[in-house]
Design a protein around this motif. Sequence first.
Motif, PDB file in Angstrom:
ATOM      1  N   ARG A   1       2.247   2.538   9.288  1.00  8.20           N
ATOM      2  CA  ARG A   1       2.307   3.288   8.036  1.00  8.20           C
ATOM      3  C   ARG A   1       1.755   4.702   8.190  1.00  8.20           C
ATOM      4  NH1 ARG A   1       5.792   2.647   4.454  1.00  8.20           N
ATOM      5  NH2 ARG A   1       5.930   0.598   3.566  1.00  8.20           N
TER       6      ARG A   1
ATOM      7  N   ASP B   1       2.761   6.710  10.061  1.00  6.53           N
ATOM      8  CA  ASP B   1       3.964   7.538  10.126  1.00  6.53           C
ATOM      9  C   ASP B   1       4.602   7.485   8.735  1.00  6.53           C
ATOM     10  OD1 ASP B   1       6.464   8.572  10.374  1.00  6.53           O
ATOM     11  OD2 ASP B   1       7.086   7.312  12.048  1.00  6.53           O
ATOM     12  N   ALA B   2       4.350   8.526   7.949  1.00  4.97           N
ATOM     13  CA  ALA B   2       4.755   8.506   6.536  1.00  4.97           C
ATOM     14  C   ALA B   2       6.265   8.409   6.357  1.00  4.97           C
ATOM     15  CB  ALA B   2       4.220   9.744   5.842  1.00  4.97           C
ATOM     16  N   ALA B   3       7.021   8.815   7.388  1.00  4.09           N
ATOM     17  CA  ALA B   3       8.481   8.855   7.208  1.00  4.09           C
ATOM     18  C   ALA B   3       9.147   7.500   7.437  1.00  4.09           C
ATOM     19  CB  ALA B   3       9.076   9.877   8.163  1.00  4.09           C
ATOM     20  N   VAL B   4       8.394   6.517   7.886  1.00  5.09           N
ATOM     21  CA  VAL B   4       9.053   5.250   8.224  1.00  5.09           C
ATOM     22  C   VAL B   4       9.231   4.364   6.988  1.00  5.09           C
ATOM     23  CG1 VAL B   4       7.026   3.875   8.900  1.00  5.09           C
ATOM     24  CG2 VAL B   4       9.201   3.444  10.008  1.00  5.09           C
ATOM     25  N   THR B   5      10.451   3.843   6.833  1.00  2.00           N
ATOM     26  CA  THR B   5      10.745   2.912   5.744  1.00  2.00           C
ATOM     27  C   THR B   5      10.713   1.511   6.347  1.00  2.00           C
ATOM     28  OG1 THR B   5      12.119   4.530   4.628  1.00  2.00           O
ATOM     29  CG2 THR B   5      12.490   2.233   4.036  1.00  2.00           C
TER      30      THR B   5
ATOM     31  N   PRO C   1      17.410   6.216   5.349  1.00  2.00           N
ATOM     32  CA  PRO C   1      16.108   6.827   5.646  1.00  2.00           C
ATOM     33  C   PRO C   1      16.122   7.389   7.078  1.00  2.00           C
ATOM     34  CG  PRO C   1      15.972   4.445   5.815  1.00  2.00           C
ATOM     35  CD  PRO C   1      17.356   4.753   5.303  1.00  2.00           C
ATOM     36  N   PRO C   2      15.339   8.439   7.348  1.00  2.00           N
ATOM     37  CA  PRO C   2      15.369   9.006   8.709  1.00  2.00           C
ATOM     38  C   PRO C   2      14.838   8.031   9.759  1.00  2.00           C
ATOM     39  CG  PRO C   2      13.667  10.067   7.363  1.00  2.00           C
ATOM     40  CD  PRO C   2      14.455   9.189   6.444  1.00  2.00           C
ATOM     41  N   ARG C   3      13.804   7.273   9.381  1.00  7.22           N
ATOM     42  CA  ARG C   3      13.233   6.298  10.313  1.00  7.22           C
ATOM     43  C   ARG C   3      13.031   4.980   9.586  1.00  7.22           C
ATOM     44  NH1 ARG C   3      10.599  10.337  12.713  1.00  7.22           N
ATOM     45  NH2 ARG C   3       8.598  10.240  11.664  1.00  7.22           N
TER      46      ARG C   3
END
Length: 334
Positions: free
Chosen positions: A221, A223-227, A260-262
């Motif tokens: 988590r 990594d804020a961009a990970v869904t 999502p990007p990641r």
Amino acid sequence: MVTRSGIIGALMNAHAHPYTELAARLAHVVPAAEIALAAPLIARIEALKAVHGALILAHNYQTPLVSAVADFTGDSLAMAQFALEAPARTLVVCGVRFMAETVKLLCPDKRVLLSAEEAGCSLADSIDAEAVRAVRAACPGVPAVAYINTSAAVKAEVDVCCTSANAVRVVRALGVPRVIMLPDQHLAGFVAQESGVEVVAWGGQCEVHTRFDAADIRAFRLDAAVTILAHPECPQAVRAEADFVGSTGAMAKFLSERRPPRAMLLTECAMADNVAVQCPDIQFVRPCNLCPHMKATTLERVVQALETLTVPIEIDPALATRARRPIARMLEIG
Ligand code: 13P
Ligand code: SF4
């Protein structure tokens, strides 16, 4: 859910170099050398399918190369729905035994083959018919719901089946305050949480999803961009870390719509590979776990299944009549 993709169509297109096309589609997921080695097996499978009037159904946990020879890929519910209408004499199930049994129950007049005889499931193995009868005897008048990840003998003892895609819907449709739900304790917990219905659970677990750890996921988590997406077979503490919880089909739909990007999928490893083929723009973080049963199927095994017409699924007709009823009820609910 993906119907027969353009992959094999392109492979067989006389105007394109077949393997170049396949390699291009799978380039970011499967090494070119592996695709080149697979090409003769893929061609053999296509020829054998034509000889036997066969269609291949592959679960979302099959490898991208096995998915490439499939006429249909999807989650357990979508596979059952496809089987009902499948225009073929022979259906080859690339998945695990309970999936092939479900297809046979729905298509008793068709030849149904399982691609790997040893492909079982820890959930299906966690309960037998006698145990279901004992639980039911302890809870008189309470309807029993069996996860589709069960044997035909277990299905024959319950009122209705469900998959991870429709478990909440099925339980709500029963319109009762209390249900028995077998055999996955984590799916039962998810259903209780989402439906507000009291659930009497069995202690079964999926050997793959139970290995995820909430503390590890929390670390990702940072990594804020990970869904983060989780399968409902994950333990509650793991599901609580996810942005979305759903069946393999629901995860694929979520990702193809939201892009999502990641993304990180808390499920079997091949799931991310298969979504990556369809959504090359999504980067996958991969703390995944392998299902040894799903991975028993390879292209070689699919060739063998079609050459020897094995492993045929046979179910005692009297048992099949009883086991078909809860599946039909589930399909009516949708
Ligand atoms: P799905 O029905 O979500 O595809 O799940 C089947 C399964 O076995 C998950 O472990
Ligand atoms: Fe069974 Fe788990 Fe494998 Fe799915 S991932 S087939 S539930 S052992």
